[in-house]
Design a protein around this motif. Structure first.
Motif, PDB file in Angstrom:
ATOM      1  N   HIS A  78      -6.863   2.724   1.155  1.00 28.12           N
ATOM      2  CA  HIS A  78      -6.560   3.122   2.650  1.00 28.12           C
ATOM      3  C   HIS A  78      -7.112   4.332   2.875  1.00 28.12           C
ATOM      4  CE1 HIS A  78      -2.872   3.338   5.615  1.00 28.12           C
ATOM      5  NE2 HIS A  78      -3.846   4.339   5.880  1.00 28.12           N
ATOM      6  N   CYS A 100       0.527   3.258   3.179  1.00 32.28           N
ATOM      7  CA  CYS A 100       1.570   2.763   4.246  1.00 32.28           C
ATOM      8  C   CYS A 100       2.633   2.887   3.933  1.00 32.28           C
ATOM      9  CB  CYS A 100       1.072   1.222   4.522  1.00 32.28           C
ATOM     10  SG  CYS A 100      -0.517   0.845   4.959  1.00 32.28           S
ATOM     11  N   HIS A 134      -4.144   0.534   8.454  1.00 37.62           N
ATOM     12  CA  HIS A 134      -4.598   0.431   7.132  1.00 37.62           C
ATOM     13  C   HIS A 134      -5.992   0.034   7.126  1.00 37.62           C
ATOM     14  CE1 HIS A 134      -4.345  -0.753   3.007  1.00 37.62           C
ATOM     15  NE2 HIS A 134      -5.185  -1.635   3.316  1.00 37.62           N
ATOM     16  N   CYS A 182       0.998  -1.088   0.158  1.00 35.73           N
ATOM     17  CA  CYS A 182      -0.041  -0.046   0.067  1.00 35.73           C
ATOM     18  C   CYS A 182       0.825   1.178  -0.137  1.00 35.73           C
ATOM     19  CB  CYS A 182      -1.091  -0.114   1.343  1.00 35.73           C
ATOM     20  SG  CYS A 182      -1.835   1.459   1.549  1.00 35.73           S
TER      21      CYS A 182
HETATM   22 ZN    ZN Z   1      -2.138   1.282   3.600  1.00 33.66          ZN
END
Ligand code: ZN
Ligand code: AMP
Length: 115
Positions: free
Chosen positions: A99, A9, A48, A6
């Motif tokens: 996200h 992230c 997340h 991600c």
């Molecule tokens: Zn994420």
């Protein structure tokens, strides 16, 4: 999407660069890399969570804290004449990054109403 792949992230872990304007234990705010207005920030949960589709009444407290950050972020980024907050959630919204994030947009180009 796995948290390892991600993009947000990665930004949170400082594995990807971003222009970060605010950060605490729960949230991070950075400039959108493809701004649609003079000010275009992304307010992002450090946890997340896919989108507003995945939250429930149990999330009210931290969601309240997330929304309550917005006025201070706006003041610190010099957007005193108003702003708009958008959160895309799911396929039909065109959400690109799964996200949870709020787009905070401000500036003169906001004049055109979308809603
Ligand atoms: Zn994420
Ligand atoms: P959404 O369609 O709501 O998921 O929007 C995702 C947003 O993330 C878009 O406005 C992108 O321009 C922005 N974005 C994607 N990658 C990055 C990145 N590495 N740094 C900052 N913003 C990004």
């Amino acid at each position: 999407m796995m948290t390892e792949t991600c993009i947000f992230c990665k930004i949170i872990k400082k594995d990807l660069p971003a222009i970060i304007v605010f950060e605490n234990e729960e949230f991070i705010v950075f400039h959108d890399k493809n701004p649609i207005s003079e000010l275009h920030l992304l307010l992002v949960t450090k946890k997340h969570i896919e989108s507003l589709q995945s939250i429930s009444i149990n999330d009210s407290e931290w969601l309240g804290r997330m929304i309550a950050l917005i006025p201070e972020i706006i003041i610190q980024n010099g957007c005193k004449n108003g702003f708009r907050v958008i959160s895309n959630a799911g396929t039909n919204s065109g959400q690109e990054i799964p996200h949870l994030h709020f787009h905070i947009i401000g500036g003169n180009s906001l004049h055109k109403k979308i809603l």
